[in-house]
Motif scaffolding. Structure first.
Motif, mmCIF file in Angstrom:
data_model
loop_
_atom_site.group_PDB
_atom_site.id
_atom_site.type_symbol
_atom_site.label_atom_id
_atom_site.label_comp_id
_atom_site.label_asym_id
_atom_site.label_seq_id
_atom_site.Cartn_x
_atom_site.Cartn_y
_atom_site.Cartn_z
ATOM 1 N N GLU A 31 0.833 -1.209 0.000
ATOM 2 C CA GLU A 31 0.000 0.000 0.000
ATOM 3 C C GLU A 31 0.867 1.257 0.000
ATOM 4 O OE1 GLU A 31 -3.977 -1.696 2.283
ATOM 5 O OE2 GLU A 31 -2.353 -0.783 3.431
ATOM 6 N N MET A 32 1.898 1.216 0.816
ATOM 7 C CA MET A 32 2.773 2.387 0.880
ATOM 8 C C MET A 32 3.478 2.604 -0.451
ATOM 9 S SD MET A 32 4.421 2.143 4.689
ATOM 10 C CE MET A 32 4.946 3.821 4.934
ATOM 11 N N TYR A 33 3.920 1.507 -1.025
ATOM 12 C CA TYR A 33 4.606 1.612 -2.312
ATOM 13 C C TYR A 33 3.669 2.198 -3.368
ATOM 14 C CZ TYR A 33 6.364 0.106 -6.822
ATOM 15 O OH TYR A 33 6.755 0.083 -8.117
ATOM 16 N N GLU A 34 2.442 1.712 -3.386
ATOM 17 C CA GLU A 34 1.508 2.218 -4.396
ATOM 18 C C GLU A 34 1.134 3.677 -4.144
ATOM 19 O OE1 GLU A 34 -1.676 -0.561 -5.135
ATOM 20 O OE2 GLU A 34 -0.293 -1.855 -6.243
ATOM 21 N N MET A 35 1.150 4.074 -2.888
ATOM 22 C CA MET A 35 0.926 5.497 -2.606
ATOM 23 C C MET A 35 2.026 6.333 -3.245
ATOM 24 S SD MET A 35 -0.320 5.396 1.353
ATOM 25 C CE MET A 35 -0.269 7.118 1.755
ATOM 26 N N ILE A 36 3.251 5.828 -3.172
ATOM 27 C CA ILE A 36 4.367 6.558 -3.786
ATOM 28 C C ILE A 36 4.163 6.647 -5.295
ATOM 29 C CG2 ILE A 36 6.862 6.554 -4.191
ATOM 30 C CD1 ILE A 36 7.217 5.196 -1.501
ATOM 31 N N VAL A 37 3.753 5.531 -5.887
ATOM 32 C CA VAL A 37 3.529 5.534 -7.339
ATOM 33 C C VAL A 37 2.469 6.569 -7.696
ATOM 34 C CG1 VAL A 37 2.823 4.154 -9.322
ATOM 35 C CG2 VAL A 37 4.167 3.094 -7.498
ATOM 36 N N GLY A 38 1.380 6.594 -6.938
ATOM 37 C CA GLY A 38 0.307 7.558 -7.198
ATOM 38 C C GLY A 38 0.786 8.993 -7.058
ATOM 39 N N LEU A 39 1.630 9.223 -6.048
ATOM 40 C CA LEU A 39 2.125 10.579 -5.829
ATOM 41 C C LEU A 39 3.014 11.041 -6.980
ATOM 42 C CD1 LEU A 39 2.968 10.496 -2.018
ATOM 43 C CD2 LEU A 39 1.406 12.083 -3.152
ATOM 44 N N LEU A 40 3.717 10.096 -7.580
ATOM 45 C CA LEU A 40 4.622 10.467 -8.676
ATOM 46 C C LEU A 40 3.876 10.680 -9.983
ATOM 47 C CD1 LEU A 40 7.635 8.099 -7.909
ATOM 48 C CD2 LEU A 40 7.438 10.549 -7.463
ATOM 49 N N GLY A 41 2.589 10.247 -10.035
ATOM 50 C CA GLY A 41 1.806 10.336 -11.276
ATOM 51 C C GLY A 41 1.827 11.708 -11.921
ATOM 52 N N GLY A 42 1.749 12.755 -11.107
ATOM 53 C CA GLY A 42 1.723 14.108 -11.658
ATOM 54 C C GLY A 42 2.996 14.427 -12.415
ATOM 55 N N ARG A 43 4.119 14.190 -11.770
ATOM 56 C CA ARG A 43 5.405 14.493 -12.382
ATOM 57 C C ARG A 43 5.641 13.643 -13.637
ATOM 58 N NH1 ARG A 43 10.639 16.257 -11.337
ATOM 59 N NH2 ARG A 43 9.611 18.164 -10.743
ATOM 60 N N VAL A 44 5.311 12.363 -13.556
ATOM 61 C CA VAL A 44 5.533 11.467 -14.693
ATOM 62 C C VAL A 44 4.692 11.912 -15.887
ATOM 63 C CG1 VAL A 44 5.317 9.101 -15.518
ATOM 64 C CG2 VAL A 44 6.158 9.538 -13.205
ATOM 65 N N ALA A 45 3.441 12.300 -15.631
ATOM 66 C CA ALA A 45 2.579 12.755 -16.726
ATOM 67 C C ALA A 45 3.153 13.997 -17.390
ATOM 68 C CB ALA A 45 1.175 13.032 -16.205
ATOM 69 N N GLU A 46 3.663 14.911 -16.569
ATOM 70 C CA GLU A 46 4.266 16.117 -17.142
ATOM 71 C C GLU A 46 5.397 15.731 -18.082
ATOM 72 O OE1 GLU A 46 5.557 19.001 -14.223
ATOM 73 O OE2 GLU A 46 3.714 18.733 -13.067
ATOM 74 N N GLU A 47 6.183 14.767 -17.640
ATOM 75 C CA GLU A 47 7.343 14.377 -18.427
ATOM 76 C C GLU A 47 6.933 13.706 -19.739
ATOM 77 O OE1 GLU A 47 11.648 13.778 -16.913
ATOM 78 O OE2 GLU A 47 10.306 12.233 -16.145
ATOM 79 N N LEU A 48 5.878 12.881 -19.650
ATOM 80 C CA LEU A 48 5.460 12.149 -20.841
ATOM 81 C C LEU A 48 4.708 13.024 -21.829
ATOM 82 C CD1 LEU A 48 4.210 8.714 -19.432
ATOM 83 C CD2 LEU A 48 6.397 9.248 -20.523
ATOM 84 N N PHE A 49 3.932 13.989 -21.330
ATOM 85 C CA PHE A 49 3.036 14.729 -22.208
ATOM 86 C C PHE A 49 3.509 16.138 -22.528
ATOM 87 C CE2 PHE A 49 0.472 11.239 -21.031
ATOM 88 C CZ PHE A 49 -0.461 11.078 -22.031
ATOM 89 N N LEU A 50 4.482 16.620 -21.794
ATOM 90 C CA LEU A 50 5.034 17.936 -22.086
ATOM 91 C C LEU A 50 6.526 17.743 -22.265
ATOM 92 C CD1 LEU A 50 3.203 19.763 -19.200
ATOM 93 C CD2 LEU A 50 2.656 20.021 -21.613
ATOM 94 N N ASP A 51 7.158 18.738 -22.870
ATOM 95 C CA ASP A 51 8.591 18.583 -23.076
ATOM 96 C C ASP A 51 9.338 18.847 -21.790
ATOM 97 O OD1 ASP A 51 7.446 18.677 -25.550
ATOM 98 O OD2 ASP A 51 7.918 20.821 -25.785
ATOM 99 N N ASP A 52 8.655 19.476 -20.862
ATOM 100 C CA ASP A 52 9.362 19.989 -19.694
ATOM 101 C C ASP A 52 8.644 19.541 -18.425
ATOM 102 O OD1 ASP A 52 11.326 21.309 -18.460
ATOM 103 O OD2 ASP A 52 10.711 23.327 -19.089
ATOM 104 N N ILE A 53 9.334 19.629 -17.299
ATOM 105 C CA ILE A 53 8.662 19.343 -16.031
ATOM 106 C C ILE A 53 8.568 20.634 -15.228
ATOM 107 C CG2 ILE A 53 9.199 16.898 -15.845
ATOM 108 C CD1 ILE A 53 11.687 17.588 -14.352
#
Ligand code: ADP
Ligand code: MG
Ligand code: ZN
Length: 621
Positions: free
Chosen positions: A473-495
């Protein structure tokens, strides 16, 4: 104490009176004093136009002024003699009209009392006013008036609180009921030889109703109640706290059976012997006095000490040993049934319309304390009142909840299209990642309306808050928290910097997993970083009780964990690019997406209209 004050007031008043009479005497002396021989001379020179004898005071009005004065006075040593002496002149001069009038006032006449008496009266009035004001000031608990005295609220301040006002907490109430029963009929217990605890410590997170519970105990027992806050014992001056403790217990013995309630006892009860924070001598003395007093009264005296704290972990162990606070009651965060009960208690004196389902609210507020819930309903009532509506509805509660969670809406803030887009991608990234993590709490709402300091938010909430978190559960919370940053990286050129809070939280979680909960293989099941935060005077050495080598391994482990989560997240979002784009488009158009709408989007079915409420998906059957 009282006598001394009265005395000093008296002295002040006397000084004031003397001052007044002196001043008045000066004014009275404006007319000129002359000698007796001169008085007779005035009569003989036919210069007196009228005169008056009042007791011993002779006042002459003249035809010709002496040294510019038309009126002169003289204190007669022998008024009778004077009368005899001027009688012949008087007959002559009144007949010829030189003396137009004269007057002998018999009796007491002028005396110093003529002046002093009204002044004494005025003085008395002043004293009364003074005493009244001083009395009022004394009641205001001016610190100088009752130094070394405890600041005690006896009895029930305001409305009497009963167990009925405390929702839920059935076990806690049952335990405390014994105490109530003991105070009501102590004989029943002493007859069997039973001993009721000296002290009961209520501990638990803030806002869970500890103070309320303590007041309810006093209300139910129907005894007097001495309430004092731990910080009241603390003063700048050494020794004051200890004398206050003595004072409280002395008063309690006088009015026993009674309850002494010490709120926030951690202010005095911190563990002793720590050199940090100024080696607080005062606190140690106060605590020692408390320990002494708690040992000093016998169990049959009917004094029970009830204390509350949010920080039981920092209390001195001596306080917690049997014979002092020998019973401890943990007051925890309420579960959903208790939340509903608390909401009902607080809804009683508020107007609520039919749309409001308190059960739904209770389900959607996992993790809220009693204080949070009471605040929530109050905010909602304020929103309704602001719109001039007689009762609050579910939307008010929804808005109030958003306000409590993230601050008020800031729709008017200028938002660049580029920022909106970035926020939408960021939040969609969180949501899509969370949706694809089996143990993650379900998404309840996604919003790109700025609130407080946040530009947008993704709200995930479980049906019921669990007390333990597993490693997964804790690990998946970390994954969820990183979702914002990862999406920025994948969908925009910049973070962007928008993810800084997410990254903070993810790092803290990872650090706790590795260093605190012993969840990493390389480090083993050892807790390196103890309690939650560094506490001055405690845990200071312990916080770094590991070698540099371990510290290095720890950092490596944290990094490995975060990297793994990052890659996991990137994989999820890469596999769901299209879905993520749909969520972004929806958000750009509607700003808010409810949990149901989000699920519909992810499942590829048609997205229906709804209010986008936080309570979405919590509908009580
Ligand atoms: P604590 O002392 O634990 O920090 P309080 O007793 O001061 O918390 O509680 C704050 C407020 O929260 C109370 O005044 C009350 O309005 C509300 N509250 C907390 N718990 C409950 C409860 N179980 N039932 C009803 N109201 C509660
Ligand atoms: Mg409290
Ligand atoms: Zn974020």
């Amino acid at each position: 104490m009282k006598k001394v004050r009265f005395f000093s007031i008296l002295i002040y008043a006397l000084v004031l009176i003397l001052l007044f009479s002196w001043l008045l005497g000066m004014f009275d002396d404006t007319s000129m004093h002359i000698d007796y021989s001169e008085v007779i001379a005035q009569f003989e020179n036919e210069n007196v136009s009228s005169f008056e004898v009042k007791g011993s005071k002779l006042t002459l009005l003249l035809h010709e002024p002496i040294n510019g004065s038309w009126e002169v006075v003289h204190s007669l040593a022998d008024p009778e003699g004077f009368h005899e002496q001027i009688r012949p002149l008087l007959g002559e001069q009144t007949k010829s009209g030189i003396i137009s009038s004269y007057n002998f006032v018999a009796g007491k006449g002028w005396s110093p009392f003529d002046l002093v008496l009204p002044i004494i009266l005025a003085g008395l009035v002043l004293i009364l006013i003074w005493a009244f004001l001083a009395g009022r000031a004394a009641n205001n608990n001016h610190p100088m008036n009752n130094f070394g005295k405890a600041n005690i609220i006896s009895g029930q301040p305001g409305k009497k609180v009963s167990f009925q006002d405390v929702a839920g907490m059935e076990e806690e109430k049952k335990e405390l009921y014994e105490v109530v029963d003991f105070l009501r009929n102590p004989a029943k217990y002493t007859a069997v030889g039973a001993q009721i605890p000296h002290g009961i410590l209520l501990s638990g997170p803030p806002g869970t109703g500890k103070t309320l519970l303590a007041r309810a105990v006093a209300g139910e027992a129907g005894v007097q109640f001495l309430s004092i806050s731990g910080s009241d014992f603390m003063e700048l001056y050494v020794g004051v706290g200890a004398s206050r403790v003595r004072d409280v217990f002395a008063q309690a013995r006088k009015i026993a059976p009674t309850i002494i309630f010490i709120d926030e006892i951690d202010a005095v009860g911190r563990r002793r012997g720590s050199g940090m924070g100024g080696g607080h001598d005062e606190r140690e003395q106060t605590l020692n006095q408390l320990l002494v007093e708690m040992d000093g009264f016998s169990k049959s005296e009917g004094v029970i000490v009830l204390a509350a704290t949010n920080r039981k972990d920092i209390l001195d162990p001596a306080l917690l040993r049997p014979g002092r606070f020998d019973r401890q009651i943990y007051v925890g965060v309420p579960d959903s049934a208790e939340r509903e009960a608390i909401l009902k208690v607080h809804a009683k004196n508020k107007h609520i319309d039919d749309s409001v389902k308190l059960k739904t609210v209770a389900m959607a507020t996992a993790g809220f304390t009693g204080a949070d819930l009471s605040n929530l309903l109050n905010e909602a009532a304020i929103l309704a009142a602001r719109d001039n509506r007689p009762a609050m509805n579910m939307d008010d509660i929804n808005e109030a909840m958003m306000k409590v969670l993230a601050g008020p809406e800031k729709r008017n803030r200028v938002r660049l299209q580029k920022d909106l887009k970035l926020t939408a991608i960021h939040e969609a990234g969180h949501a899509v990642a969370m949706y694809n993590l089996p143990t993650h709490d379900p998404v309840r709402q996604i919003s790109i309306i700025p609130r407080g300091w946040a530009l947008g938010m993704t709200w995930a909430q479980p049906e019921e808050e669990s007390t333990h978190l597993t490693r997964n559960e804790m690990y998946e919370m970390i994954v969820g928290l990183l979702g914002g940053r990862v999406a920025e990286e994948l969908f925009l050129d910049d973070i962007s910097t928008g993810a800084s809070n997410d990254i903070d939280r993810a790092s803290k979680l990872a650090r706790d997993m590795v260093g605190r909960y012993g969840m990493s293989k390389a480090l083993g099941t050892i807790s390196y970083t103890g309690g939650d935060e560094l506490f001055i005077g405690r845990d200071f050495e312990r916080t770094k009780s590991y070698s540099e080598k371990i510290a290095g391994t720890m950092d490596d482990e944290v990094k490995t964990l975060i990297d793994k989560a990052y890659n996991h997240c990137a994989e999820i979002l890469n596999n769901n690019r299209q879905k993520l784009q749909q969520v972004v488009d929806f958000l750009m158009e509607h700003e808010v997406m409810s949990g149901t709408q989000f699920r519909q989007c992810m499942e590829g079915v048609e997205i229906t209209e709804d209010s986008g409420s936080l309570f979405d998906g919590f509908d009580a059957k």
